[in-house]
Design an enzyme around this catalytic site. Structure first.
Site, short mmCIF file in Angstrom:
data_model
loop_
_atom_site.label_atom_id
_atom_site.label_comp_id
_atom_site.label_asym_id
_atom_site.label_seq_id
_atom_site.Cartn_x
_atom_site.Cartn_y
_atom_site.Cartn_z
N GLY A 355 0.82 -1.34 0.01
CA GLY A 355 0.12 0.03 0.09
C GLY A 355 0.86 1.40 -0.02
N GLU A 379 17.22 -4.74 -25.14
CA GLU A 379 17.63 -6.13 -25.62
C GLU A 379 16.39 -6.78 -26.37
OE1 GLU A 379 21.14 -6.56 -25.58
OE2 GLU A 379 20.98 -4.40 -25.09
#
Length: 402
Positions: A355, A379
């Site tokens: 949270g 990549e």
């Protein structure tokens, strides 16, 4: 066969990387996240750690072990530079992905140099910090669509074009540039060239502002009649239509497990910290009950740890195959696809489970969540990796399966 424990000869180096992550990277992580484009001067003295990890086995930078250097004899198992780099970077990225990417002399271009360079080129460039320039405006993940040209002129090549999203493009000593020597011949004519910093005609035009990995500079570079010696062309000058650009693509067989290792590292950090914070709130991940009989939070932690372990083992396998002379293209893509997705999932889920604690800057969890996204992109994106894997499994060409 693969032994899954950390090789004895690498344990000290892995421990050094872990100590660096905990005691060097994390204390300055937020500082350079807020001061994007500032060079982390604290890293200069620690660059020797990664140099030692490489030099303990062979010359080269991140992911620089050559497939052709691996031993073919299955009775002589080798844990070389690929395994060393993967295990070391996984630990370093527990601290900070951006700082790991900006360690001097550990650029992704070093992998390109080691993958296809000859002995003379390795001697000249092996210990330079080399970035890698592939992506161009408008061509994104399609590496075969590069439009930057390299036209032969006597004993030189003249490079013209623009590259974007070059990791360490401003700080590196050299840039490995992908360019076509003949646009009419398609991807077979793509070659890679080492362009050293300060070469006339090469200009860094801007530094990008990014979601994450802010400690790492990401540059756009323009090449305007940039003259590069013929001796700086990596691999052969010959354009082989049948072979295509397999030589330059071999670079990815080395670098994709490296990126996967980074993803494993940041995901590991997130789970470790989440478990610590949950324990402080009285939620102890004790593994005494199966996931289906546990609370939602505990079940999610179990699931994330299982996914992370799968990613870790796939990454180790791809690196091990490279060190032992086994073609690993499909395994490299599988490890990168799995680990990139897992890192995104795990870091965001950890923020969710905690949270406001996970969302605020009081904890590095929110930063790790931002940093993880790039590991599923560069990549080769998640979608590109899945396409590569499908082509290889189905034995289809790029024209047959798009």
């Amino acid at each position: 066969m693969i032994y899954l424990e950390v090789p004895k000869k690498l344990r000290m180096l892995v421990n050094q990387a872990r100590q660096t992550a905990d005691h060097v990277f994390r204390p300055i992580s937020r500082k350079y996240d807020r001061a994007e484009h500032d060079y982390p001067v604290e890293l200069d003295m620690f660059a020797a750690i990664m140099d030692g990890m490489n030099d303990a086995l062979e010359d080269g930078g991140a992911g620089s072990g050559k497939l052709r250097q691996g031993k073919k004899d299955s009775s002589q198992i080798q844990n070389g530079i690929n395994m060393t780099t993967v295990l070391g970077l996984a630990e370093l990225c527990r601290g900070d992905v951006g700082l790991s990417l900006t360690l001097p002399r550990q650029g992704l271009g070093n992998a390109a140099i080691a993958a296809v360079a000859n002995d003379e080129q390795l001697a000249r460039f092996g210990h330079k910090w080399a970035a890698m320039a592939i992506t161009e405006p408008g061509c994104g993940s399609d590496s075969a669509a590069v439009r930057t040209t390299a036209i032969k002129d006597g004993d030189d090549y003249i490079i013209n074009g623009e590259k974007i999203y070059v990791t360490s493009g401003e700080r590196a000593d050299a840039v490995v540039v992908w360019a076509t020597v003949d646009k009419t011949l398609g991807k077979a004519a793509i070659k890679s060239f080492v362009v050293e910093k300060g070469t006339p005609g090469m200009e860094v035009t801007r530094l990008e502002k990014k979601l994450g990995i802010k400690a790492s500079d990401t540059a756009a570079i323009r090449f305007n009649d940039c003259r590069v010696p013929r001796a700086n062309l990596l691999g052969t000058e010959e354009v082989n239509i049948d072979k295509g650009f397999a030589g330059v693509m071999q670079t990815f067989d080395n670098t994709r497990p490296v990126v996967a290792a980074m993803a494993v590292g940041v995901a590991t950090a997130s789970i470790e910290r989440t478990k610590e914070l949950l324990k402080e709130q009285g939620i102890d991940i004790d593994y005494k009950r199966p996931a289906k009989l546990s609370s939602y939070i505990k079940a999610e932690v179990y699931r994330m740890e299982a996914e992370l372990e799968a990613a870790r083992l796939l990454t180790i396998k791809a690196a091990w195959m490279a060190d032992n002379g086994q073609p690993n293209s499909i395994e490299a893509s599988i490890s990168k696809a799995k680990a990139g997705r897992v890192a995104n999932d795990v870091t965001l889920k950890c923020v969710e489970l905690l949270g406001t604690v996970g969302y605020c800057e009081d904890e590095l969890l929110e930063k790790w969540a931002r940093d993880s996204k790039i590991l599923d992109i560069f990549e080769g994106t998640q979608q590109i990796q899945q396409l590569i894997i499908a082509r290889r499994l189905l034995n289809k060409s790029s024209s047959e399966l798009k």
